[in-house]
Design a protein around this motif. Structure first.
Motif, PDB file in Angstrom:
ATOM      1  N   LEU A  87       0.831  -1.200   0.000  1.00  0.00           N
ATOM      2  CA  LEU A  87       0.000   0.000   0.000  1.00  0.00           C
ATOM      3  C   LEU A  87       0.868   1.252   0.000  1.00  0.00           C
ATOM      4  CD1 LEU A  87      -2.733   1.358   0.090  1.00  0.00           C
ATOM      5  CD2 LEU A  87      -2.763   1.029   2.583  1.00  0.00           C
ATOM      6  N   ALA A  88       1.912   1.260   0.831  1.00  0.00           N
ATOM      7  CA  ALA A  88       2.830   2.401   0.852  1.00  0.00           C
ATOM      8  C   ALA A  88       3.501   2.572  -0.506  1.00  0.00           C
ATOM      9  CB  ALA A  88       3.880   2.213   1.947  1.00  0.00           C
ATOM     10  N   GLY A  89       3.879   1.461  -1.136  1.00  0.00           N
ATOM     11  CA  GLY A  89       4.515   1.528  -2.446  1.00  0.00           C
ATOM     12  C   GLY A  89       3.582   2.065  -3.519  1.00  0.00           C
ATOM     13  N   ILE A  90       2.307   1.695  -3.445  1.00  0.00           N
ATOM     14  CA  ILE A  90       1.327   2.190  -4.417  1.00  0.00           C
ATOM     15  C   ILE A  90       1.119   3.687  -4.251  1.00  0.00           C
ATOM     16  CG2 ILE A  90      -1.129   2.117  -5.025  1.00  0.00           C
ATOM     17  CD1 ILE A  90      -0.965  -0.937  -4.321  1.00  0.00           C
ATOM     18  N   ILE A  91       0.959   4.135  -3.007  1.00  0.00           N
ATOM     19  CA  ILE A  91       0.802   5.571  -2.746  1.00  0.00           C
ATOM     20  C   ILE A  91       2.009   6.334  -3.268  1.00  0.00           C
ATOM     21  CG2 ILE A  91       0.705   7.316  -0.920  1.00  0.00           C
ATOM     22  CD1 ILE A  91      -0.936   5.251   0.724  1.00  0.00           C
ATOM     23  N   ASP A  92       3.198   5.832  -2.951  1.00  0.00           N
ATOM     24  CA  ASP A  92       4.420   6.516  -3.390  1.00  0.00           C
ATOM     25  C   ASP A  92       4.569   6.469  -4.911  1.00  0.00           C
ATOM     26  OD1 ASP A  92       4.905   7.019  -0.767  1.00  0.00           O
ATOM     27  OD2 ASP A  92       6.676   5.750  -0.591  1.00  0.00           O
ATOM     28  N   GLY A  93       4.173   5.345  -5.522  1.00  0.00           N
ATOM     29  CA  GLY A  93       4.280   5.244  -6.973  1.00  0.00           C
ATOM     30  C   GLY A  93       3.400   6.254  -7.686  1.00  0.00           C
ATOM     31  N   VAL A  94       2.172   6.403  -7.207  1.00  0.00           N
ATOM     32  CA  VAL A  94       1.245   7.356  -7.822  1.00  0.00           C
ATOM     33  C   VAL A  94       1.710   8.789  -7.589  1.00  0.00           C
ATOM     34  CG1 VAL A  94      -1.099   8.277  -7.759  1.00  0.00           C
ATOM     35  CG2 VAL A  94      -0.731   5.801  -7.709  1.00  0.00           C
ATOM     36  N   LEU A  95       2.047   9.115  -6.346  1.00  0.00           N
ATOM     37  CA  LEU A  95       2.427  10.500  -6.036  1.00  0.00           C
ATOM     38  C   LEU A  95       3.800  10.846  -6.606  1.00  0.00           C
ATOM     39  CD1 LEU A  95       1.096  10.911  -2.390  1.00  0.00           C
ATOM     40  CD2 LEU A  95      -0.053  11.316  -4.569  1.00  0.00           C
ATOM     41  N   GLY A  96       4.714   9.875  -6.621  1.00  0.00           N
ATOM     42  CA  GLY A  96       6.015  10.128  -7.229  1.00  0.00           C
ATOM     43  C   GLY A  96       5.887  10.380  -8.719  1.00  0.00           C
ATOM     44  N   GLY A  97       5.042   9.596  -9.385  1.00  0.00           N
ATOM     45  CA  GLY A  97       4.794   9.820 -10.796  1.00  0.00           C
ATOM     46  C   GLY A  97       4.151  11.163 -11.055  1.00  0.00           C
ATOM     47  N   LEU A  98       3.307  11.593 -10.134  1.00  0.00           N
ATOM     48  CA  LEU A  98       2.667  12.900 -10.253  1.00  0.00           C
ATOM     49  C   LEU A  98       3.703  14.022 -10.192  1.00  0.00           C
ATOM     50  CD1 LEU A  98       0.056  14.573 -10.335  1.00  0.00           C
ATOM     51  CD2 LEU A  98      -0.072  14.345  -7.852  1.00  0.00           C
ATOM     52  N   LEU A  99       4.639  13.921  -9.257  1.00  0.00           N
ATOM     53  CA  LEU A  99       5.678  14.941  -9.132  1.00  0.00           C
ATOM     54  C   LEU A  99       6.573  14.990 -10.366  1.00  0.00           C
ATOM     55  CD1 LEU A  99       6.796  14.477  -5.404  1.00  0.00           C
ATOM     56  CD2 LEU A  99       5.549  16.418  -6.368  1.00  0.00           C
ATOM     57  N   GLU A 100       6.841  13.842 -10.947  1.00  0.00           N
ATOM     58  CA  GLU A 100       7.745  13.782 -12.091  1.00  0.00           C
ATOM     59  C   GLU A 100       7.087  14.214 -13.394  1.00  0.00           C
ATOM     60  OE1 GLU A 100       9.266   9.845 -12.308  1.00  0.00           O
ATOM     61  OE2 GLU A 100      10.304   9.945 -10.374  1.00  0.00           O
ATOM     62  N   ASN A 101       5.779  14.002 -13.505  1.00  0.00           N
ATOM     63  CA  ASN A 101       5.111  14.217 -14.797  1.00  0.00           C
ATOM     64  C   ASN A 101       3.799  14.969 -14.652  1.00  0.00           C
ATOM     65  OD1 ASN A 101       6.904  12.555 -16.601  1.00  0.00           O
ATOM     66  ND2 ASN A 101       6.304  10.972 -15.143  1.00  0.00           N
ATOM     67  N   LEU A 102       3.825  16.073 -13.911  1.00  0.00           N
ATOM     68  CA  LEU A 102       2.591  16.818 -13.677  1.00  0.00           C
ATOM     69  C   LEU A 102       1.939  17.291 -14.976  1.00  0.00           C
ATOM     70  CD1 LEU A 102       0.647  17.898 -11.578  1.00  0.00           C
ATOM     71  CD2 LEU A 102       2.067  19.931 -11.359  1.00  0.00           C
ATOM     72  N   VAL A 165      -6.479  13.565  -5.839  1.00  0.00           N
ATOM     73  CA  VAL A 165      -5.202  14.244  -5.603  1.00  0.00           C
ATOM     74  C   VAL A 165      -4.576  14.646  -6.929  1.00  0.00           C
ATOM     75  CG1 VAL A 165      -2.824  13.888  -4.804  1.00  0.00           C
ATOM     76  CG2 VAL A 165      -4.746  13.160  -3.376  1.00  0.00           C
ATOM     77  N   ILE A 166      -4.607  13.750  -7.910  1.00  0.00           N
ATOM     78  CA  ILE A 166      -4.058  14.067  -9.228  1.00  0.00           C
ATOM     79  C   ILE A 166      -4.789  15.265  -9.826  1.00  0.00           C
ATOM     80  CG2 ILE A 166      -3.843  13.234 -11.607  1.00  0.00           C
ATOM     81  CD1 ILE A 166      -3.395  10.416 -10.400  1.00  0.00           C
ATOM     82  N   TYR A 167      -6.112  15.262  -9.720  1.00  0.00           N
ATOM     83  CA  TYR A 167      -6.898  16.364 -10.270  1.00  0.00           C
ATOM     84  C   TYR A 167      -6.518  17.696  -9.628  1.00  0.00           C
ATOM     85  CZ  TYR A 167     -10.837  19.526 -10.906  1.00  0.00           C
ATOM     86  OH  TYR A 167     -11.593  20.626 -11.178  1.00  0.00           O
ATOM     87  N   LYS A 168      -6.451  17.711  -8.294  1.00  0.00           N
ATOM     88  CA  LYS A 168      -6.124  18.963  -7.594  1.00  0.00           C
ATOM     89  C   LYS A 168      -4.703  19.409  -7.912  1.00  0.00           C
ATOM     90  CE  LYS A 168      -8.509  20.666  -4.742  1.00  0.00           C
ATOM     91  NZ  LYS A 168      -9.553  21.718  -4.833  1.00  0.00           N
ATOM     92  N   ALA A 169      -3.787  18.464  -8.013  1.00  0.00           N
ATOM     93  CA  ALA A 169      -2.401  18.826  -8.333  1.00  0.00           C
ATOM     94  C   ALA A 169      -2.301  19.398  -9.741  1.00  0.00           C
ATOM     95  CB  ALA A 169      -1.493  17.608  -8.181  1.00  0.00           C
ATOM     96  N   VAL A 170      -3.093  18.856 -10.659  1.00  0.00           N
ATOM     97  CA  VAL A 170      -3.108  19.389 -12.023  1.00  0.00           C
ATOM     98  C   VAL A 170      -3.647  20.811 -12.031  1.00  0.00           C
ATOM     99  CG1 VAL A 170      -4.281  19.174 -14.255  1.00  0.00           C
ATOM    100  CG2 VAL A 170      -3.216  17.168 -13.209  1.00  0.00           C
ATOM    101  N   VAL A 171      -4.690  21.056 -11.255  1.00  0.00           N
ATOM    102  CA  VAL A 171      -5.303  22.387 -11.214  1.00  0.00           C
ATOM    103  C   VAL A 171      -4.360  23.407 -10.580  1.00  0.00           C
ATOM    104  CG1 VAL A 171      -7.167  23.756 -10.187  1.00  0.00           C
ATOM    105  CG2 VAL A 171      -7.671  21.520 -11.204  1.00  0.00           C
ATOM    106  N   SER A 199      10.587  13.928  -3.131  1.00  0.00           N
ATOM    107  CA  SER A 199      11.414  14.834  -3.927  1.00  0.00           C
ATOM    108  C   SER A 199      12.847  14.915  -3.436  1.00  0.00           C
ATOM    109  CB  SER A 199      10.801  16.233  -3.916  1.00  0.00           C
ATOM    110  OG  SER A 199      10.851  16.781  -2.606  1.00  0.00           O
ATOM    111  N   GLY A 200      13.082  14.432  -2.221  1.00  0.00           N
ATOM    112  CA  GLY A 200      14.408  14.571  -1.622  1.00  0.00           C
ATOM    113  C   GLY A 200      14.606  15.897  -0.914  1.00  0.00           C
ATOM    114  N   GLU A 201      13.568  16.740  -0.911  1.00  0.00           N
ATOM    115  CA  GLU A 201      13.637  18.045  -0.256  1.00  0.00           C
ATOM    116  C   GLU A 201      12.508  18.168   0.753  1.00  0.00           C
ATOM    117  OE1 GLU A 201      13.369  20.927  -3.314  1.00  0.00           O
ATOM    118  OE2 GLU A 201      15.206  20.299  -4.354  1.00  0.00           O
ATOM    119  N   GLU A 202      12.754  18.967   1.781  1.00  0.00           N
ATOM    120  CA  GLU A 202      11.713  19.205   2.770  1.00  0.00           C
ATOM    121  C   GLU A 202      10.623  20.079   2.157  1.00  0.00           C
ATOM    122  OE1 GLU A 202      11.000  17.995   5.845  1.00  0.00           O
ATOM    123  OE2 GLU A 202      12.572  16.589   5.244  1.00  0.00           O
TER     124      GLU A 202
END
Length: 216
Positions: A87-102, A165-171, A199-202
């Motif tokens: 579950l943690a990996g899925i959350i991170d996979g989705v959100l990490g992909g969002l950060l990389e390819n907004l 979350v993806i929708y709001k991040a896109v907006v 992201s590796g940053e705070e």
């Protein structure tokens, strides 16, 4: 000297990827209706004839882009470990992909919801029904392993929250607090607090979300 079959195949695959990458850029800038094959061809640096050979119309470009996107969605659940680790990996996979390819997420979202292109999404989704059903079943098994009373509802809610979350991040673009949302999701599901950021940053403190006319 004639080129080998493998080299020809590699060149064809490279040309297709150039065209698809260019289509994403043009769709992001001009929308589906404003985009033209001519502009996509110019951006890709290939001949109009070659672009038309692979994608005779924009419909087929959208079909391929959504197809690849759904493959990516289905692949996110393919993580090993315990139910909590998965579950943690899925959350991170989705959100990490969002950060990389907004910007890419924004293009795909627009293609999914636009009345003119939503039927294409429905066609692709129907074509991939078997793989998407495996994704749903995998998530339901995950939640069953965590002792959920109704794993099917948990699967629907997780996907709904992540898609929201993806929708709001896109907006709202980079100002959207992805890292804080990630930590909230961990707490909500009773997962151990993550030790690092995606992201590796705070992250900056959460502010007030306001849309910008400057885009991403």
């Amino acid at each position: 000297m004639a080129r080998s079959a493998s080299l020809n195949e590699e060149m064809r695959a490279e040309s297709r990827q150039k065209i698809l990458a260019a289509a994403l850029e043009v769709f992001a800038e001009k929308g589906y209706h404003g985009a033209t094959i001519t502009e996509i061809t110019r951006r890709a640096g290939v001949s109009r004839g070659l672009a038309s050979y692979y994608f005779p119309n924009k419909h087929l470009l959208v079909d391929e882009l959504i197809d690849a996107y759904l493959d990516g969605v289905a692949a996110v659940v393919d993580v090993p470990g315990t139910p909590d680790e998965r579950l943690a990996g899925i959350i991170d996979g989705v959100l990490g992909g969002l950060l990389e390819n907004l910007p890419v997420q924004g293009v795909i979202l627009s293609l999914v919801v636009q009345p003119s292109t939503h039927p294409i999404f429905a066609e692709v989704e129907a074509r991939k029904d078997e793989r998407l059903s495996l994704l749903e079943d995998s998530l339901r098994e995950l939640f069953a392993g965590r002792g959920a009373e109704d794993p099917a509802v948990e699967e629907v809610m997780l996907r709904s929250v992540l898609e929201g979350v993806i929708y709001k991040a896109v907006v709202y673009g980079p100002q959207y607090p992805v890292e804080q949302v990630r930590r909230w999701l961990y707490r909500t599901y009773g997962l151990p607090e993550p030790e690092t950021t995606l992201s590796g940053e705070e992250p900056a403190p959460v502010g007030r979300l306001r849309a910008s006319d400057r885009g991403f």
